[in-house]
Design a protein around this motif. Sequence first.
Motif, PDB file in Angstrom:
ATOM      1  N   GLU A 104      -6.478   5.871   3.032  1.00  0.00           N
ATOM      2  CA  GLU A 104      -6.821   7.063   3.813  1.00  0.00           C
ATOM      3  C   GLU A 104      -6.571   8.349   3.028  1.00  0.00           C
ATOM      4  O   GLU A 104      -5.561   8.464   2.332  1.00  0.00           O
ATOM      5  N   THR A 105      -7.482   9.300   3.159  1.00  0.00           N
ATOM      6  CA  THR A 105      -7.247  10.656   2.686  1.00  0.00           C
ATOM      7  C   THR A 105      -6.533  11.370   3.827  1.00  0.00           C
ATOM      8  O   THR A 105      -6.986  11.326   4.971  1.00  0.00           O
ATOM      9  N   LYS A 123      -2.425   9.535  -4.126  1.00  0.00           N
ATOM     10  CA  LYS A 123      -1.228  10.385  -4.057  1.00  0.00           C
ATOM     11  C   LYS A 123      -0.512  10.220  -2.719  1.00  0.00           C
ATOM     12  O   LYS A 123       0.423  10.938  -2.411  1.00  0.00           O
ATOM     13  N   ALA A 124      -1.008   9.253  -1.916  1.00  0.00           N
ATOM     14  CA  ALA A 124      -0.399   8.993  -0.602  1.00  0.00           C
ATOM     15  C   ALA A 124       0.104   7.543  -0.562  1.00  0.00           C
ATOM     16  O   ALA A 124       1.117   7.228  -1.167  1.00  0.00           O
ATOM     17  N   TYR A 125      -0.644   6.672   0.095  1.00  0.00           N
ATOM     18  CA  TYR A 125      -0.199   5.280   0.261  1.00  0.00           C
ATOM     19  C   TYR A 125      -1.020   4.292  -0.556  1.00  0.00           C
ATOM     20  O   TYR A 125      -0.901   3.077  -0.362  1.00  0.00           O
ATOM     21  N   GLY A 126      -1.850   4.800  -1.473  1.00  0.00           N
ATOM     22  CA  GLY A 126      -2.639   3.935  -2.330  1.00  0.00           C
ATOM     23  C   GLY A 126      -3.816   3.312  -1.601  1.00  0.00           C
ATOM     24  O   GLY A 126      -4.084   3.612  -0.444  1.00  0.00           O
ATOM     25  N   GLU A 127      -4.523   2.459  -2.326  1.00  0.00           N
ATOM     26  CA  GLU A 127      -5.649   1.723  -1.750  1.00  0.00           C
ATOM     27  C   GLU A 127      -5.148   0.383  -1.216  1.00  0.00           C
ATOM     28  O   GLU A 127      -4.187  -0.170  -1.742  1.00  0.00           O
ATOM     29  N   PRO A 128      -5.803  -0.153  -0.190  1.00  0.00           N
ATOM     30  CA  PRO A 128      -5.415  -1.482   0.292  1.00  0.00           C
ATOM     31  C   PRO A 128      -5.599  -2.508  -0.825  1.00  0.00           C
ATOM     32  O   PRO A 128      -6.506  -2.389  -1.639  1.00  0.00           O
ATOM     33  N   SER A 129      -4.728  -3.502  -0.852  1.00  0.00           N
ATOM     34  CA  SER A 129      -4.773  -4.510  -1.902  1.00  0.00           C
ATOM     35  C   SER A 129      -4.578  -5.894  -1.313  1.00  0.00           C
ATOM     36  O   SER A 129      -3.740  -6.081  -0.414  1.00  0.00           O
ATOM     37  N   GLU A 130      -5.326  -6.861  -1.833  1.00  0.00           N
ATOM     38  CA  GLU A 130      -5.160  -8.252  -1.395  1.00  0.00           C
ATOM     39  C   GLU A 130      -3.772  -8.772  -1.741  1.00  0.00           C
ATOM     40  O   GLU A 130      -3.286  -9.712  -1.123  1.00  0.00           O
ATOM     41  N   PHE A 143       0.310  -6.761   4.842  1.00  0.00           N
ATOM     42  CA  PHE A 143       1.462  -5.881   4.698  1.00  0.00           C
ATOM     43  C   PHE A 143       1.117  -4.575   3.971  1.00  0.00           C
ATOM     44  O   PHE A 143       2.010  -3.850   3.544  1.00  0.00           O
ATOM     45  N   ASN A 144      -0.179  -4.276   3.827  1.00  0.00           N
ATOM     46  CA  ASN A 144      -0.560  -2.984   3.262  1.00  0.00           C
ATOM     47  C   ASN A 144      -0.022  -1.881   4.164  1.00  0.00           C
ATOM     48  O   ASN A 144       0.025  -2.045   5.390  1.00  0.00           O
ATOM     49  N   PRO A 145       0.364  -0.738   3.584  1.00  0.00           N
ATOM     50  CA  PRO A 145       0.774   0.385   4.447  1.00  0.00           C
ATOM     51  C   PRO A 145      -0.359   0.734   5.411  1.00  0.00           C
ATOM     52  O   PRO A 145      -1.540   0.651   5.061  1.00  0.00           O
ATOM     53  N   ARG A 146      -0.004   1.111   6.612  1.00  0.00           N
ATOM     54  CA  ARG A 146      -0.988   1.429   7.655  1.00  0.00           C
ATOM     55  C   ARG A 146      -1.987   2.492   7.206  1.00  0.00           C
ATOM     56  O   ARG A 146      -3.155   2.473   7.585  1.00  0.00           O
ATOM     57  N   LEU A 147      -1.539   3.415   6.376  1.00  0.00           N
ATOM     58  CA  LEU A 147      -2.405   4.511   5.940  1.00  0.00           C
ATOM     59  C   LEU A 147      -2.993   4.291   4.546  1.00  0.00           C
ATOM     60  O   LEU A 147      -3.550   5.219   3.949  1.00  0.00           O
TER      61      LEU A 147
END
Length: 156
Positions: free
Chosen positions: A144-145, A82-89, A137-141
């Motif tokens: 993160e919860t 519900k924020a910036y999602g999970e990091p993705s390759e 280029f994943n969002p910095r957050l």
Amino acid sequence: MSIETGDSVTFAYTGRLDDDTVFDTSRQSVAEETGLAEAQPDREYAPLTVEIGDEEIIEGLDEGLVGLEEGATETLTIPPEKAYGEPSEEHVQEFDTEELEAMLDGQRPEVGSYLEAQGGGQGEVVHVDDETVRVDFNPRLAGETLTFDVEIIEVN
């Protein structure tokens, strides 16, 4: 009056990570205490005004404000989805080192430095060798919860 979708809401906030690190705030005093004001000297720290449901803020924060009333203070915990999602390759891009150096006026990128993409997004250089440069280029957050302490100042 409870906040509903379509309302204009002005609120003050402080955003923290699980380890209690403050990553963003609208409060000048918190920015000064945590070093954010020093890191971003040109930024104005003031309450934020958004229209609920207009996707101006992350989904979890938008949803968390619904039902609150003017004058209320609340702590909202927002999971990554519900924020910036999970990091993705998918968001890690590989570049030819020589081509990227040419685009950077002959400078070789360094691990830990940041590059700005044509669309304005920023990516962190995570790998450099003679053949390739990998930029995340994943969002910095991402992943993160986030915890937000919010204070509702005005509802229209």
